[in-house]
Design a protein around this motif. Structure first.
Motif, PDB file in Angstrom:
ATOM      1  N   VAL A  69     -28.835 -42.232  -1.305  1.00 14.98           N
ATOM      2  CA  VAL A  69     -28.081 -43.272  -0.590  1.00 14.98           C
ATOM      3  C   VAL A  69     -28.595 -43.419   0.838  1.00 14.98           C
ATOM      4  CG1 VAL A  69     -25.801 -43.870   0.305  1.00 14.98           C
ATOM      5  CG2 VAL A  69     -26.027 -43.002  -2.010  1.00 14.98           C
ATOM      6  N   GLU A  70     -28.801 -42.283   1.499  1.00 14.20           N
ATOM      7  CA  GLU A  70     -29.296 -42.318   2.874  1.00 14.20           C
ATOM      8  C   GLU A  70     -30.676 -42.968   2.936  1.00 14.20           C
ATOM      9  OE1 GLU A  70     -27.880 -39.760   1.253  1.00 14.20           O
ATOM     10  OE2 GLU A  70     -27.409 -38.102   2.612  1.00 14.20           O
ATOM     11  N   ILE A 104     -25.918 -42.810   8.648  1.00 15.01           N
ATOM     12  CA  ILE A 104     -26.784 -43.103   7.516  1.00 15.01           C
ATOM     13  C   ILE A 104     -26.134 -42.679   6.207  1.00 15.01           C
ATOM     14  CG2 ILE A 104     -29.044 -42.587   6.526  1.00 15.01           C
ATOM     15  CD1 ILE A 104     -30.073 -42.458   9.397  1.00 15.01           C
ATOM     16  N   GLY A 105     -25.401 -41.558   6.200  1.00 14.11           N
ATOM     17  CA  GLY A 105     -24.749 -41.127   4.975  1.00 14.11           C
ATOM     18  C   GLY A 105     -23.510 -41.947   4.661  1.00 14.11           C
ATOM     19  N   GLU A 144     -36.015 -38.474  -4.646  1.00 15.73           N
ATOM     20  CA  GLU A 144     -35.069 -37.456  -5.088  1.00 15.73           C
ATOM     21  C   GLU A 144     -33.699 -38.092  -5.251  1.00 15.73           C
ATOM     22  OE1 GLU A 144     -34.561 -33.446  -3.265  1.00 15.73           O
ATOM     23  OE2 GLU A 144     -36.326 -34.103  -2.167  1.00 15.73           O
ATOM     24  N   TYR A 180     -29.472 -29.768   7.958  1.00 16.95           N
ATOM     25  CA  TYR A 180     -29.376 -30.778   6.909  1.00 16.95           C
ATOM     26  C   TYR A 180     -29.883 -30.236   5.577  1.00 16.95           C
ATOM     27  CZ  TYR A 180     -30.441 -35.064   4.336  1.00 16.95           C
ATOM     28  OH  TYR A 180     -30.518 -36.038   3.382  1.00 16.95           O
ATOM     29  N   TYR A 197     -25.550 -38.057  11.502  1.00 13.89           N
ATOM     30  CA  TYR A 197     -26.246 -38.537  10.309  1.00 13.89           C
ATOM     31  C   TYR A 197     -25.264 -38.832   9.176  1.00 13.89           C
ATOM     32  CZ  TYR A 197     -29.611 -38.607   6.486  1.00 13.89           C
ATOM     33  OH  TYR A 197     -30.361 -38.972   5.403  1.00 13.89           O
ATOM     34  N   ASP A 209     -30.958 -36.501  -4.838  1.00 15.21           N
ATOM     35  CA  ASP A 209     -30.186 -35.957  -3.728  1.00 15.21           C
ATOM     36  C   ASP A 209     -30.613 -36.643  -2.433  1.00 15.21           C
ATOM     37  OD1 ASP A 209     -28.373 -34.364  -2.559  1.00 15.21           O
ATOM     38  OD2 ASP A 209     -29.576 -32.542  -2.597  1.00 15.21           O
ATOM     39  N   GLY A 210     -29.683 -37.298  -1.765  1.00 13.89           N
ATOM     40  CA  GLY A 210     -30.028 -37.981  -0.524  1.00 13.89           C
ATOM     41  C   GLY A 210     -30.519 -39.396  -0.718  1.00 13.89           C
ATOM     42  N   LYS A 220     -27.814 -29.107   1.929  1.00 13.86           N
ATOM     43  CA  LYS A 220     -28.091 -29.574   0.572  1.00 13.86           C
ATOM     44  C   LYS A 220     -28.175 -28.399  -0.387  1.00 13.86           C
ATOM     45  CE  LYS A 220     -30.866 -33.722   1.088  1.00 13.86           C
ATOM     46  NZ  LYS A 220     -32.113 -34.285   0.585  1.00 13.86           N
TER      47      LYS A 220
END
Lengths: 431, 330
Positions: free
Chosen positions: A85-86, B292-293, A80, B268, B288, A82-83, B272
């Motif tokens: 990078v993580e 990680i973000g 996806e 989380y 997070y 969205d998300g 989104k």
């Protein structure tokens, strides 16, 4: 009962120990990338994002790769956007989990290239197309003379609109930014039903379209001086741009004030959109009988490149993707072969036919010469990249910009919000 | 903690039947053989301790070390980290945002744990009164909710609460409310309301099942005796049933507090879907987003350690009262 209580107490203490400790933890498995090119046969895992890459291209890649490399297989795993990078942060750093080849948004690439997440590709640049490769993309992925990613496709957003609605409201296709804003607001006023109708569909989290208004007003997201990046959202020019965005949010858009810009074909096909700014490949999904509405609203669909204040195409975000090889992949040689296939003329032709600007300048004519091709080329002519700051992906990962635009969409004080966003970004931009 | 002898005693007790235990006078204590010097118990415990030490100890130590380092994305890919001492902590504790997030987390945790407990215990009590077919139906429903993967169920919840096409808005509008295009995730309070609904919905089955099982262990004679003595419904519940299942309530409550304190996936995924991340972060998502973000693993580890300490502080009274209970009653 006494005994039961006792054993329960023991269990509780053990459970407490387990759950609290399990709450934290990080994995780190240092180590360097393999020096040799990896085994001769392997399963190559390719990560592609979203539905941008057409199925035909995926099938071609898998078949051709497996034909040319007997014994090896290629698996495409769709991620996806969205998300992303993580997801990349965690998987690319693990030798056992890392995919071999990844697609990454061109604006996200610098963070990973400067961190050493990708294998250098400088040596193969010539074979892949050399100067023919889209230059802005190659530069964005180059750190200290070493290139770590190559362009995959480009695509700037342009405006899709409903011809019938514009006509009914007595509006012409706008030729300047002011006309565009007025037309968007007039469209909304001319269509009071449904309540969530959008003259310009502009969900609150959509900072990628929001950036256009900042740039058009002469502002910027961040500026560089002597290698140091400083956020620039609270400059007077940026504020003017953000105020234009706020006007559109509040007076022209019926999209959710906190929504994201995914699946724009859904509201379009529900008859709730007069104009929207989306990537070119959305056309295919609007015309698709399953996702779209080929027999109704798709027939009234027209496109134009968003005009800027000066009447030239507005500076929209140069969207697109890069392809890179994970530094920790054990199959460097095979991964290189897969990348070569993805940049081959055959593969890029399929991409171009789906409305994506190919990775090589020489293939641009493949886009065709209809109004969609014209809008694509025009929109790209003045497109801009997000700041090439080493920490840019961190800004994206922290959702600072989604929060900013969403708050603006809800009618917040633009200057205050911009100052707050600047403060948050200043700690992230320089990595 | 228990020794092997007490474990064996329990086994005996449960075989001979716990149901008579509370009304029986305290049993004479057997001579204490536990003090006899023997290394056997330690040997038996060793593998478990070793496994725990490896699985939990290593990450914990790593985490503590990480919180004293400047550890970014480049370090994640192999560059040596820099030691910064307490700088990460200093930066955090002087930032008002951490305290805001902490307060939010605690309130969210307590509200959710309380709501879950009340609903769960209520359901368990109701289940006792149900006829078997109805109870089976209810239990199947609960089990399905409990077994549903978090992400899958959240996708459905997200659709239910969708601003434009959500069923909830549709129904509320049909009932005469002004909910057309209502953004449920827009305001933090309303965001937490949706999150609470989702979290409680997911946790109630566990509480209901556990408490129901405990209720099955309450001797009928005891309740009957209380009834004959003239205790009303509320009195029976308060003075007979609740004290009998108190240990179970304590443990389940404790687990709820811990789970709701470190809630992550629900927040989380809802972030989104909509709402502002800054305004709705709880400690879990804050860690997070930082790590990680945002690629700042050092600071993120420091928040994680802080959260661990917070969990210990919040649950200490619970654990302490359980230990005290063991001491006085054993």
């Amino acid at each position: 009962m006494v005994r039961i209580k006792k054993s329960l107490t023991g269990a509780a203490v053990a459970a407490l120990a387990l759950t609290t400790l399990a709450a934290c933890g990080s994995d780190d498995d240092g180590g360097s990338s393999s020096a040799d090119g990896g085994p001769e046969t392997a399963d190559i895992r390719v990560w592609l994002n979203g539905t941008d890459t057409p199925q035909e291209a995926r099938d071609w890649l898998k078949e051709t790769f497996e034909d040319q490399n007997p014994g090896s297989t290629l698996t495409i795993e769709q991620q996806e956007w969205d998300g992303l990078v993580e997801k990349l942060t965690t998987s690319l750093s693990s030798e056992s989990e890392t995919p071999d080849v990844v697609e990454i948004g061109n604006t996200q690439a610098p963070t990973f290239t400067s961190a050493g997440a990708f294998a250098p590709m400088t040596d193969m640049l010539g074979d892949l197309g050399g100067d023919d490769l889209l230059p802005g993309f190659v530069e964005g992925a180059t750190v200290d003379g070493e290139t770590y990613a190559v362009p995959y496709y480009a695509g700037s957003k342009y405006i899709f609109y409903r011809k019938d609605l514009l006509e009914k409201a007595g509006l012409e296709v706008p030729t300047t930014m002011d006309e565009f804003v007025d037309a968007a607001i007039a469209l909304k006023e001319a269509n009071p039903k449904p309540a969530n109708f959008s003259g310009f569909w502009f969900p609150g989290q959509d900072w990628r379209n929001g950036a256009t208004f900042v740039w058009d007003a002469g502002g910027d997201l961040a500026t560089e001086e002597g290698g140091e990046w400083t956020p620039a959202l609270s400059s007077p020019e940026s504020i003017t741009g953000l105020e234009t965005a706020q006007r559109l949010f509040m007076e022209a858009s019926g999209a959710p004030k906190d929504g994201n810009e995914a699946d724009p074909w859904t509201p379009f096909c529900a008859g709730e959109v007069g104009m929207m700014s989306t990537p070119g490949w959305v056309k295919g999904l609007i015309e698709d009988p399953e996702t779209g509405c080929p027999d109704t609203f798709a027939k009234q669909m027209g496109v134009f490149a968003l005009p800027g204040s000066d009447g030239e195409p507005a500076p929209v975000l140069l969207g697109g993707s890069d392809i890179a090889i994970a530094a920790k992949s054990a199959n460097q040689d095979l991964a290189e072969k897969a990348v070569a296939l993805m940049l081959s003329d055959d593969y890029q032709t399929i991409m171009a036919e789906a409305g994506l600007t190919p990775a090589k300048d020489s293939l641009a004519s493949l886009l065709g010469d209809d109004e969609y091709a014209a809008a694509t080329i025009e929109a790209a002519s003045n497109a801009k990249l997000t700041p090439a700051a080493p920490g840019w992906a961190n800004v994206e990962g922290s959702r600072a910009l989604e929060d900013l635009f969403s708050a603006i969409a809800q009618g917040g004080d633009v200057a205050d919000l911009a100052a707050k966003a600047d403060e948050q970004m200043s700690g992230q931009l320089n990595g | 903690m228990m020794t092997t002898t007490s474990a064996r005693e329990e086994a005996t007790v449960s075989v001979t039947g716990t149901r008579t235990a509370p009304v029986r006078p305290a049993r004479p204590r057997r001579p204490d053989r536990r003090r006899a010097a023997s290394s056997l118990p330690y040997l038996l415990v060793a593998p478990a301790v070793l496994a725990l030490g490896l699985a939990l100890g290593y990450p914990l130590v790593r985490q503590v070390l990480l919180s004293f380092q400047e550890f970014g994305l480049a370090q994640q890919f192999g560059q040596p980290p820099e030691w910064v001492g307490l700088a990460n902590y200093e930066q955090l504790f002087t930032d008002a945002y951490l305290w805001r997030v902490t307060l939010r987390t605690i309130v969210f945790c307590l509200v959710n744990a309380a709501a879950t407990m009340v609903l769960g215990v209520g359901l368990a009590l109701v289940m006792r009164a149900m006829s078997t077919p109805v109870r089976l139906l209810a239990q199947t429903g609960l089990l399905l909710a409990w077994a549903m993967p978090v992400v899958a169920s959240l996708t459905v919840w997200q659709w239910l609460f969708d601003t434009q096409y959500g069923v909830i808005n549709y129904l509320l509008t049909a009932l005469g409310g002004d909910f057309e295009g209502h953004g449920w995730l827009l305001r933090p309070l309303s965001f937490y309301f949706v999150a609470t609904v989702v979290v409680v919905w997911m946790s109630v089955p566990f509480v209901a099942f556990t408490v129901y099982a405990a209720l099955m262990q309450v001797p009928d004679e005891l309740v009957e005796a209380a009834e004959i003595d003239g205790a009303g419904r509320a009195q029976r519940l308060r003075h007979v049933i609740v004290p009998s299942i108190r240990p179970v309530l304590m443990v389940v409550g404790l687990l709820q507090v811990i789970w709701d304190l470190r809630v992550f996936a629900q927040i989380y995924i809802l972030q989104k879907a909509g709402g502002s991340a800054t305004d709705t972060n709880l400690l879990g998502t804050y860690i997070y987003r930082l790590g990680i973000g945002g690629g700042d693993f050092g600071t993120s580890a420091a928040v994680a350690i802080f959260m661990l300490a917070l969990t210990v502080v919040l649950t200490a009274p619970y654990v302490w009262s359980m230990i005290r209970q063991e001491r006085t009653e054993a």
